[in-house]
Every structure is written in C-alpha cells, then in structure tokens.
Design an enzyme around this catalytic site. Sequence first.
Site, PDB file in Angstrom:
ATOM      1  N   HIS A  50       0.876  -1.177   0.000  1.00  0.00           N
ATOM      2  CA  HIS A  50       0.000   0.000   0.000  1.00  0.00           C
ATOM      3  C   HIS A  50       0.913   1.227   0.000  1.00  0.00           C
ATOM      4  O   HIS A  50       2.004   1.190   0.579  1.00  0.00           O
ATOM      5  CB  HIS A  50      -0.856  -0.046   1.275  1.00  0.00           C
ATOM      6  CG  HIS A  50      -1.937   0.974   1.357  1.00  0.00           C
ATOM      7  ND1 HIS A  50      -1.691   2.287   1.662  1.00  0.00           N
ATOM      8  CD2 HIS A  50      -3.281   0.875   1.201  1.00  0.00           C
ATOM      9  CE1 HIS A  50      -2.836   2.952   1.687  1.00  0.00           C
ATOM     10  NE2 HIS A  50      -3.822   2.117   1.410  1.00  0.00           N
ATOM     11  N   ASP A  82       2.796  -4.281   8.146  1.00  0.00           N
ATOM     12  CA  ASP A  82       1.622  -3.439   7.964  1.00  0.00           C
ATOM     13  C   ASP A  82       0.415  -4.358   8.184  1.00  0.00           C
ATOM     14  O   ASP A  82       0.099  -5.199   7.331  1.00  0.00           O
ATOM     15  CB  ASP A  82       1.659  -2.856   6.545  1.00  0.00           C
ATOM     16  CG  ASP A  82       0.355  -2.166   6.156  1.00  0.00           C
ATOM     17  OD1 ASP A  82      -0.638  -2.297   6.890  1.00  0.00           O
ATOM     18  OD2 ASP A  82       0.352  -1.511   5.100  1.00  0.00           O
ATOM     19  N   GLN A 137      -4.794  -4.817   7.035  1.00  0.00           N
ATOM     20  CA  GLN A 137      -5.809  -5.748   6.524  1.00  0.00           C
ATOM     21  C   GLN A 137      -5.949  -7.002   7.369  1.00  0.00           C
ATOM     22  O   GLN A 137      -6.938  -7.717   7.258  1.00  0.00           O
ATOM     23  CB  GLN A 137      -5.484  -6.150   5.071  1.00  0.00           C
ATOM     24  CG  GLN A 137      -5.630  -5.024   4.085  1.00  0.00           C
ATOM     25  CD  GLN A 137      -7.057  -4.481   4.019  1.00  0.00           C
ATOM     26  OE1 GLN A 137      -8.033  -5.180   4.287  1.00  0.00           O
ATOM     27  NE2 GLN A 137      -7.181  -3.212   3.696  1.00  0.00           N
ATOM     28  N   LYS A 150     -10.681  -0.179  10.282  1.00  0.00           N
ATOM     29  CA  LYS A 150     -10.830  -1.423   9.522  1.00  0.00           C
ATOM     30  C   LYS A 150     -11.188  -2.586  10.446  1.00  0.00           C
ATOM     31  O   LYS A 150     -11.375  -3.713  10.004  1.00  0.00           O
ATOM     32  CB  LYS A 150      -9.527  -1.732   8.771  1.00  0.00           C
ATOM     33  CG  LYS A 150      -9.192  -0.687   7.711  1.00  0.00           C
ATOM     34  CD  LYS A 150      -7.983  -1.090   6.925  1.00  0.00           C
ATOM     35  CE  LYS A 150      -7.361   0.053   6.158  1.00  0.00           C
ATOM     36  NZ  LYS A 150      -8.110   0.488   4.972  1.00  0.00           N
ATOM     37  N   CYS A 164      -4.635   2.319  -3.733  1.00  0.00           N
ATOM     38  CA  CYS A 164      -3.371   2.802  -3.136  1.00  0.00           C
ATOM     39  C   CYS A 164      -2.262   1.778  -3.313  1.00  0.00           C
ATOM     40  O   CYS A 164      -1.390   1.651  -2.433  1.00  0.00           O
ATOM     41  CB  CYS A 164      -3.547   3.166  -1.661  1.00  0.00           C
ATOM     42  SG  CYS A 164      -4.751   4.442  -1.383  1.00  0.00           S
TER      43      CYS A 164
HETATM   44  C1  LIG Z   1      -2.505  -2.700   3.604  1.00  0.00           C
HETATM   45  C2  LIG Z   1      -2.851  -1.303   4.022  1.00  0.00           C
HETATM   46  N1  LIG Z   1      -1.904  -0.523   4.570  1.00  0.00           N
HETATM   47  C3  LIG Z   1      -2.152   0.711   4.989  1.00  0.00           C
HETATM   48  C4  LIG Z   1      -3.400   1.263   4.858  1.00  0.00           C
HETATM   49  C5  LIG Z   1      -3.633   2.662   5.331  1.00  0.00           C
HETATM   50  O1  LIG Z   1      -4.496   2.659   6.417  1.00  0.00           O
HETATM   51  P1  LIG Z   1      -5.015   4.040   7.013  1.00  0.00           P
HETATM   52  O2  LIG Z   1      -5.578   4.806   5.856  1.00  0.00           O
HETATM   53  O3  LIG Z   1      -6.071   3.606   7.984  1.00  0.00           O
HETATM   54  O4  LIG Z   1      -3.873   4.720   7.649  1.00  0.00           O
HETATM   55  C6  LIG Z   1      -4.422   0.516   4.277  1.00  0.00           C
HETATM   56  C7  LIG Z   1      -5.761   1.104   4.071  1.00  0.00           C
HETATM   57  O5  LIG Z   1      -6.401   0.883   3.075  1.00  0.00           O
HETATM   58  C8  LIG Z   1      -4.138  -0.808   3.853  1.00  0.00           C
HETATM   59  O6  LIG Z   1      -5.084  -1.573   3.305  1.00  0.00           O
END
Ligand SMILES: Cc1ncc(COP(=O)(O)O)c(C=O)c1O
Length: 417
Positions: free
Chosen positions: A128, A205, A208, A231, A375
Amino acid sequence: MNAPLRAFDVEAIRAQFPILRTLVHGKVPLHYLDNAATAQVPDAVLDAMRAHDELRRANVKRGVHALAEAATDAYAAARTKVAQYVNAREDREVIFTSGTTGAINLVAHAFGATLKAGDEIVLSGLEHHSNLVPWQLLRERTGVKLRFLGVTEDGRIDTGDLDELVSERCKLIAVTHVSNVTGAITDVAAVVRAARTVGARVMLDGAQRASHGPVDVQGLGIDFYALSSHKMFGPSGVGALWGRAEVLAALPPFLGGGEMIRTVTLEKSTWADIPARFEAGTPPITQAVGMGAAVDWLAQVDTAAAAAHTGHLAARVLDGLRAIGGANKRVRVIGPQTMERRYPVIAFAVDGAHPHDICQILDSHGVALRGGHHCAQPFHESRGLAGTTRASLALYNNAADVDAFLSGLDDALTKLT
Ligand SMILES: Cc1ncc(COP(=O)(O)O)c(C=O)c1O
C-alpha cells in the site's frame, strides 16, 4: 466485555450493526463489500464512545479532577485492550496513532533517524502507498536505499527473493501482513528468518489482517506492527503502532509537543518514556476508547467460525467470478485463485470495463465495492492494469450480499459491452 457468542450466527452479528438496516438511495438494501477500505461499527462501539463523551470527557493526563482521572483511566484501559489483542508483552509497547499510515510514518521518522546513507530497507512490490511513500521520503532525507521483493504470479510477496535482497546493509524489512489487493497472507516466518540472519528489524503493515482476529506479535517474532481501528469495526482517526519495548525505548521522538517530554527549557528538552514519548499533544481519546471497545467486541467473536463463514462466502465469490469469466473471458481475478492462505479481499479486472463504471452500476444494486488502484499503484502497473474492482468481505456479510454482487456484476457486464 460482552458475553461470548456461542457459535457463529451471522444474523446475530448483523443485528449489532445499525447501518446494515439502512437502504441505499432510499430504496435498495445495503450489501456492504468495501470492508478492506473501512468496516462498519457495532452498537457496542457506538455505545462506548457515546458513554465516554457523556460521562468521562476531559483531556487525559493533565487535570487533577474527577473527569480528567476518569478519562485518563479510560484511555489507559483502551491501551491495555489493544495490547492484549496483539499479545504485547507490556501496555507501553502500544502507541496510539492516527492509523496505520500514522504508525508507519512514526517508524519511518523515529527508526529512520537511526539510519544513514547506504543503509537498506527491503519492501515489496505489493505494498500500500502507506508502506512505500514514507520510505521514499526517508530516502530523500537520508540517502537510504530501498530494495523490493517481487510479487508472484498469484499475487503473493515473493519471499524467494529474500536471499538475494537482504544483505548486511539491510536494517529493516517492512512488508504487508495481508495484501489489500490480492488478500494474500505474507510468509512472515521467512521474512523474520532472513532479517534475523543480518540483524535487521521487521515491521508488518497489519491494516488488513487486524480485523480478522487477535494478532500474536510475540509469536510472529517481529519488531513493529501497524494497525487501523476503522478497519477493525472501530472509529476512524485512531490506530496503533505496536513496537518491541526495547526497540521503541531506544528511538528518538517523531512529533514534538505536550506530554512527550520529561523537561523543557528554552534551550533544550528531554523525552518522556514510552509510550508518551511518541504521543505528542492531545491524543484521539474518544476514538481510542472506541478502538478499545472494538477489540473487546472482536475478542468475544469466535474468529475461527467467522473465518470459516467469510471463507465460504469468498469461495462463492471466486466461483461466481470464474463462471462469469468462463462465459465471456472478460473477468480475471488478480491474486490467488482459491481461498488458500488468503483473506476475503478479492480484486478482479474486467476487459473493456472501467472499475468506476462497474462500481457505479453495482451501487445502483446497493452493492458497495471499491474501484481503482487501491493505493497500490506500482502493483497494478506491474500487471498492466490502471485499476481493478475489489470486493472485500467482513464477518457480517451473508449469502444475500454475494448473490447481489454476482447478479449486479452480470448486469454491469451486460451494460458495459
Ligand atoms: C494494507 C494497508 N496498509 C495501509 C493502509 C492505510 O491505512 P489508514 O488509511 O487507515 O492509515 C491501508 C488502508 O487501506 C491498507 O489496506
């Protein structure tokens, strides 16, 4: 904490989410399949946040009055709940952040400040943007080098590249635990093994993964874990970074401000211990309380039964996409073709149809999807795709949601020929 649910009963779960009773455009039932972007919130979380603001609203740590003490206790209790959810050794290993993005930026600044030009960070081509751009910015600040693990044909981080990419110069491997595009689960054990042979740190990270049940950061053997409340059936605006205590304690602060200091003079300041060192300013207090309620709620769900339920529904989605794809050869699932070693996040490409058009037609059926690059632009570009359409399931989804998705997609493909 609520009483444990005896078995997985999707209707009992659904009844706890008021938004699932609303109508889309005032007329069609909601089929919410955009859970990888943001999940919905149960009554238990809404009630906890309302009770906090009605009964305990005050700033934390600063006041010597009853409300300030109650708010400080509630904030500390939320930290304990998140610490238990991720199996932290100590509460102080949990730093409240604005979310996964905030957590990763914290590591990129605080851990990044200990790196120098020529040090290497290993990422992957499936990340991401939240786990890519902060490291690109660090590269601009310090001259660190970024190296990238490849992605296998079926959308998994290729850990076969580790031997070649992880050298003595590697200081950190930072990868996603579960892909937000392909749903694939990363082989964390292989990543940790490679990192340990050269003394590098590992950050996952977990954006998910964290909604699918408790995480065991100690068992994973990692150093940092990033997660987002919104999430995980909690409010937006809050998330957490878990960091191994001795690793966090050795890092300088990222943001400066109130509450993160020990002493301040006009010339210089010294830093508070963790976690306060990394929580400058007034934190998202009500949101942290909500996140605590969300992990409490998740902890009483039978997550193995929930995973079997969502896995079964996701397999029906995959079968349905294959049937539609087989009929007209236009539909391709981007990622693992079965539910093995993956979560129910399913992206697909449709030849000759833009994801936004598909999403718009599905929206008229009450089905909420996401279309675009999610993203993860580098991954999509590596496949020659401008974007994909993504259906992502949560434990409150049911067979009617899958049926509405598949019949809506049929309609979209007919209209978009
Ligand atoms: C794998 C992953 N990393 C990071 C993020 C970013 O999360 P946040 O926007 O809650 O900071 C997301 C959100 O879609 C994600 O799916």
